[in-house]
Design a protein around this motif. Structure first.
Motif, PDB file in Angstrom:
ATOM      1  N   LEU A   1      41.802  38.954  22.611  1.00  0.00           N
ATOM      2  CA  LEU A   1      42.766  39.413  23.612  1.00  0.00           C
ATOM      3  C   LEU A   1      42.104  39.490  24.985  1.00  0.00           C
ATOM      4  N   ARG A   2      40.791  39.672  25.030  1.00  0.00           N
ATOM      5  CA  ARG A   2      40.064  39.714  26.308  1.00  0.00           C
ATOM      6  C   ARG A   2      40.311  38.430  27.109  1.00  0.00           C
ATOM      7  N   ARG A   3      40.463  37.312  26.420  1.00  0.00           N
ATOM      8  CA  ARG A   3      40.725  36.038  27.105  1.00  0.00           C
ATOM      9  C   ARG A   3      42.026  36.114  27.889  1.00  0.00           C
ATOM     10  N   PHE A   4      43.062  36.597  27.218  1.00  0.00           N
ATOM     11  CA  PHE A   4      44.361  36.727  27.866  1.00  0.00           C
ATOM     12  C   PHE A   4      44.296  37.726  29.015  1.00  0.00           C
ATOM     13  N   LEU A   5      43.596  38.831  28.810  1.00  0.00           N
ATOM     14  CA  LEU A   5      43.555  39.897  29.807  1.00  0.00           C
ATOM     15  C   LEU A   5      42.872  39.461  31.102  1.00  0.00           C
ATOM     16  N   VAL A   6      41.764  38.729  31.029  1.00  0.00           N
ATOM     17  CA  VAL A   6      41.134  38.284  32.273  1.00  0.00           C
ATOM     18  C   VAL A   6      42.031  37.281  32.995  1.00  0.00           C
ATOM     19  N   GLU A   7      42.708  36.454  32.240  1.00  0.00           N
ATOM     20  CA  GLU A   7      43.652  35.515  32.850  1.00  0.00           C
ATOM     21  C   GLU A   7      44.803  36.271  33.519  1.00  0.00           C
TER      22      GLU A   7
END
Length: 103
Positions: A31-37
């Motif tokens: 989910l960290r991937r989505f959050l930085v995006e």
């Protein structure tokens, strides 16, 4: 958590950025991937310190997305070059005027 993150992305309030940052700081998975995006899509400079930290994430995809998010916020094209981003942020912070005090 995914549903909450997606909902926050569409919220116009500045507090949504704060909540996305809090989610990122607590999350350990993909989910960290989505959050930085999502932070990049908000174009809110308050996310810059978190995104700078994300450039050192153990997940290569998080690092790439953090670089793209910083590019979206800044208009600069430094990719995942941590030193270049740190230099940019040091100058940018000096140039920013503090927000007026609330009464």
């Amino acid at each position: 958590r995914w549903r909450a993150a997606r909902a926050l992305l569409t919220r116009p309030e500045p507090e949504a950025t704060d909540l996305l940052i809090a989610l990122y700081q607590k999350e350990t998975g993909v989910l960290r991937r989505f959050l930085v995006e999502a932070l990049g899509k908000r174009h809110d400079v308050r996310a810059v310190p978190v995104l700078l930290g994300a450039l050192a994430d153990g997940d290569e995809e998080v690092r790439r997305r953090a670089g793209r998010a910083l590019e979206a916020i800044s208009g600069q094209a430094y990719g995942t070059d941590v030193r270049a981003w740190q230099k940019w942020w040091a100058i940018e912070r000096q140039n920013r005027k503090p927000a007026p005090a609330k009464k």
